[in-house]
Design a protein around this motif. Structure first.
Motif, mmCIF file in Angstrom:
data_model
loop_
_atom_site.group_PDB
_atom_site.id
_atom_site.type_symbol
_atom_site.label_atom_id
_atom_site.label_comp_id
_atom_site.label_asym_id
_atom_site.label_seq_id
_atom_site.Cartn_x
_atom_site.Cartn_y
_atom_site.Cartn_z
ATOM 1 N N ALA A 88 7.385 32.085 5.040
ATOM 2 C CA ALA A 88 7.440 31.709 3.627
ATOM 3 C C ALA A 88 8.625 30.792 3.368
ATOM 4 O O ALA A 88 9.706 30.959 3.929
ATOM 5 C CB ALA A 88 7.536 32.959 2.759
ATOM 6 N N VAL A 89 8.405 29.815 2.484
ATOM 7 C CA VAL A 89 9.447 28.833 2.156
ATOM 8 C C VAL A 89 9.926 29.108 0.736
ATOM 9 O O VAL A 89 9.472 28.485 -0.230
ATOM 10 C CB VAL A 89 8.906 27.390 2.284
ATOM 11 C CG1 VAL A 89 10.034 26.388 2.032
ATOM 12 C CG2 VAL A 89 8.281 27.175 3.649
ATOM 13 N N GLY A 90 10.802 30.067 0.573
ATOM 14 C CA GLY A 90 11.396 30.346 -0.727
ATOM 15 C C GLY A 90 10.470 31.080 -1.684
ATOM 16 O O GLY A 90 9.308 31.362 -1.399
ATOM 17 N N GLU A 91 10.994 31.366 -2.873
ATOM 18 C CA GLU A 91 10.266 32.117 -3.886
ATOM 19 C C GLU A 91 9.118 31.330 -4.492
ATOM 20 O O GLU A 91 8.198 31.917 -5.065
ATOM 21 C CB GLU A 91 11.236 32.554 -4.998
ATOM 22 C CG GLU A 91 12.203 33.650 -4.573
ATOM 23 C CD GLU A 91 11.489 34.913 -4.159
ATOM 24 O OE1 GLU A 91 10.564 35.336 -4.879
ATOM 25 O OE2 GLU A 91 11.835 35.480 -3.114
ATOM 26 N N ASP A 92 9.161 30.002 -4.385
ATOM 27 C CA ASP A 92 8.105 29.178 -4.976
ATOM 28 C C ASP A 92 6.911 28.994 -4.045
ATOM 29 O O ASP A 92 5.921 28.361 -4.440
ATOM 30 C CB ASP A 92 8.664 27.798 -5.361
ATOM 31 C CG ASP A 92 9.646 27.879 -6.517
ATOM 32 O OD1 ASP A 92 9.524 28.819 -7.330
ATOM 33 O OD2 ASP A 92 10.546 27.025 -6.596
ATOM 34 N N ASP A 93 6.983 29.517 -2.835
ATOM 35 C CA ASP A 93 5.869 29.384 -1.901
ATOM 36 C C ASP A 93 4.740 30.301 -2.371
ATOM 37 O O ASP A 93 4.872 31.525 -2.367
ATOM 38 C CB ASP A 93 6.330 29.793 -0.501
ATOM 39 C CG ASP A 93 5.263 29.566 0.562
ATOM 40 O OD1 ASP A 93 4.080 29.413 0.192
ATOM 41 O OD2 ASP A 93 5.624 29.549 1.754
ATOM 42 N N ARG A 102 3.629 33.278 -0.182
ATOM 43 C CA ARG A 102 4.588 34.310 0.204
ATOM 44 C C ARG A 102 4.020 35.716 0.043
ATOM 45 O O ARG A 102 4.465 36.656 0.695
ATOM 46 C CB ARG A 102 5.870 34.179 -0.627
ATOM 47 C CG ARG A 102 5.686 34.578 -2.093
ATOM 48 C CD ARG A 102 6.905 34.238 -2.935
ATOM 49 N NE ARG A 102 6.753 34.693 -4.314
ATOM 50 C CZ ARG A 102 6.023 34.086 -5.229
ATOM 51 N NH1 ARG A 102 5.368 32.978 -4.913
ATOM 52 N NH2 ARG A 102 5.934 34.561 -6.454
ATOM 53 N N ASP A 103 3.025 35.887 -0.834
ATOM 54 C CA ASP A 103 2.436 37.195 -1.095
ATOM 55 C C ASP A 103 1.465 37.546 0.031
ATOM 56 O O ASP A 103 0.452 36.869 0.220
ATOM 57 C CB ASP A 103 1.699 37.160 -2.432
ATOM 58 C CG ASP A 103 1.159 38.522 -2.849
ATOM 59 O OD1 ASP A 103 0.924 39.363 -1.966
ATOM 60 O OD2 ASP A 103 0.964 38.733 -4.053
ATOM 61 N N PRO A 104 1.733 38.609 0.800
ATOM 62 C CA PRO A 104 0.846 38.938 1.927
ATOM 63 C C PRO A 104 -0.568 39.300 1.488
ATOM 64 O O PRO A 104 -1.527 39.081 2.236
ATOM 65 C CB PRO A 104 1.544 40.132 2.601
ATOM 66 C CG PRO A 104 2.467 40.691 1.562
ATOM 67 C CD PRO A 104 2.881 39.524 0.723
ATOM 68 N N ARG A 115 -2.359 35.985 1.016
ATOM 69 C CA ARG A 115 -2.674 35.413 2.330
ATOM 70 C C ARG A 115 -3.844 36.148 2.980
ATOM 71 O O ARG A 115 -4.731 35.531 3.570
ATOM 72 C CB ARG A 115 -1.451 35.475 3.255
ATOM 73 C CG ARG A 115 -0.309 34.566 2.860
ATOM 74 C CD ARG A 115 0.617 34.302 4.044
ATOM 75 N NE ARG A 115 1.027 35.502 4.749
ATOM 76 C CZ ARG A 115 2.051 36.274 4.403
ATOM 77 N NH1 ARG A 115 2.773 35.962 3.328
ATOM 78 N NH2 ARG A 115 2.369 37.336 5.110
ATOM 79 N N SER A 140 4.794 31.452 14.813
ATOM 80 C CA SER A 140 4.019 32.022 13.720
ATOM 81 C C SER A 140 2.584 32.338 14.090
ATOM 82 O O SER A 140 1.867 32.959 13.310
ATOM 83 C CB SER A 140 4.042 31.072 12.515
ATOM 84 O OG SER A 140 3.498 29.819 12.883
ATOM 85 N N TYR A 163 3.879 34.736 8.888
ATOM 86 C CA TYR A 163 3.875 33.506 8.094
ATOM 87 C C TYR A 163 5.281 33.204 7.588
ATOM 88 O O TYR A 163 5.929 34.057 6.969
ATOM 89 C CB TYR A 163 2.924 33.643 6.905
ATOM 90 C CG TYR A 163 3.015 32.469 5.952
ATOM 91 C CD1 TYR A 163 2.423 31.258 6.261
ATOM 92 C CD2 TYR A 163 3.737 32.576 4.761
ATOM 93 C CE1 TYR A 163 2.535 30.169 5.409
ATOM 94 C CE2 TYR A 163 3.845 31.494 3.898
ATOM 95 C CZ TYR A 163 3.245 30.297 4.229
ATOM 96 O OH TYR A 163 3.365 29.221 3.383
#
Length: 296
Positions: free
Chosen positions: A156-161, A164-166, A169, A115, A154
């Motif tokens: 991301a760990v699932g939809e709850d991370d 996850r939104d670039p 970040r 990563s 990056y």
């Protein structure tokens, strides 16, 4: 590395900032081998970024100088505890521009794979009793690693991370990179130490970056439907030990009475409970809904 962050709005919201706050590096193992200074240093760099992740204590004792451990991690115990995610592990490292001057050396190290793929910057090495160790990561390398870890790779760990939104970040990364070198290095060390100061800094940046109807966040979302910021707030409310019908009713009221700007401030502050004014509105909305539903 970092093992978690506190609940972003304790007692009201869930812990939406995951244990996957990006770590700076995957470090393990010990250096050695090779047929000369250049070969030994190259082997050490590869081992530090891509060696096995199961022997952190040995890594700290044999691959890093005591001053490095004290400066970056604070102590050997914290260094040994700073774990690494094998899923994000690098596959190797390349060394260029190596300059050896007696018992010290500098080189440009580039991380390969994982990563932090492509992270590049200056390492300083020191030789003690015939063994080379890493003595320093210069600021250019630390900046490059964190830029890479918040980038497209990056994990991301699932939809709850929440990361996850670039765009979120990128916003957090920009805030971190804007720090002057001394503050940046101090913050990087706090992240490696899994400290409360690092948690607080990332939480403030996160709630400054997530989209809300108050016009903040990279996308200024919220003109249609529920903003991401409010979704976090409402998911926390739904986690309370209250019947779902009552919570849903209260949420409809709170969408009118609690603003996104207030939610953003609560998240950034990280207080153990909402401020009294917001708590009164939550209590009033809940009481009204209980009364309405019991009259049916």
């Amino acid at each position: 590395m970092t093992q978690g962050l506190p609940a972003v709005l304790p007692a009201v919201l869930p812990a939406v900032l995951p244990a996957a706050l990006p770590a700076l590096l995957l470090l393990a193992g010990c250096g050695g081998g090779g047929g000369g200074d250049a070969a030994r240093i190259e082997d050490l760099a590869r081992t530090v970024v891509a060696g096995p992740v199961t022997d952190a204590a040995t890594r700290c004792a044999t691959s890093l100088t005591p001053d490095f451990v004290a400066t970056v991690y604070g102590d050997a115990e914290t260094c040994a505890r700073a774990g690494a995610d094998p899923a994000a592990a690098a596959t190797g490292a390349s060394v260029a521009d190596l300059v050896v001057d007696g018992d010290t050396a500098t080189a440009t190290v580039t991380t390969e794979g994982g990563s932090a793929d492509g992270a590049r910057g200056t390492w300083v090495f020191a030789r003690t009793d015939g063994q080379w160790r890493v003595a320093e990561w210069r600021t250019d390398y630390l900046r490059s690693v964190l830029r890479a870890r918040f980038g497209p790779s990056y994990p991301a760990v699932g939809e709850d991370d929440p990361f996850r939104d670039p765009e979120v970040r990128a916003c957090i990364s920009a805030a971190l990179q804007s720090l002057a070198d001394p503050e940046f290095r101090a913050t990087a060390a706090e992240i490696l130490r899994e400290s409360r100061a690092a948690d607080d800094a990332v939480r403030r940046w996160y709630f400054g970056c997530v989209d809300g109807a108050d016009g903040a966040g990279p996308g200024n979302a919220g003109s249609a439907g529920v903003s991401e910021l409010r979704r976090i707030f409402e998911e926390g409310l739904r986690g309370a030990d209250v019947p779902r019908e009552i919570v849903d009713c209260a949420i409809r009221t709170l969408r009118r009475t609690v603003t996104d700007a207030e939610i953003r401030r609560m998240g950034a502050d990280g207080a153990p409970a909402p401020p009294p004014g917001v708590q009164r509105r939550i209590n009033a909305a809940t009481a009204d809904c209980v009364e309405q539903l019991t009259k049916r």
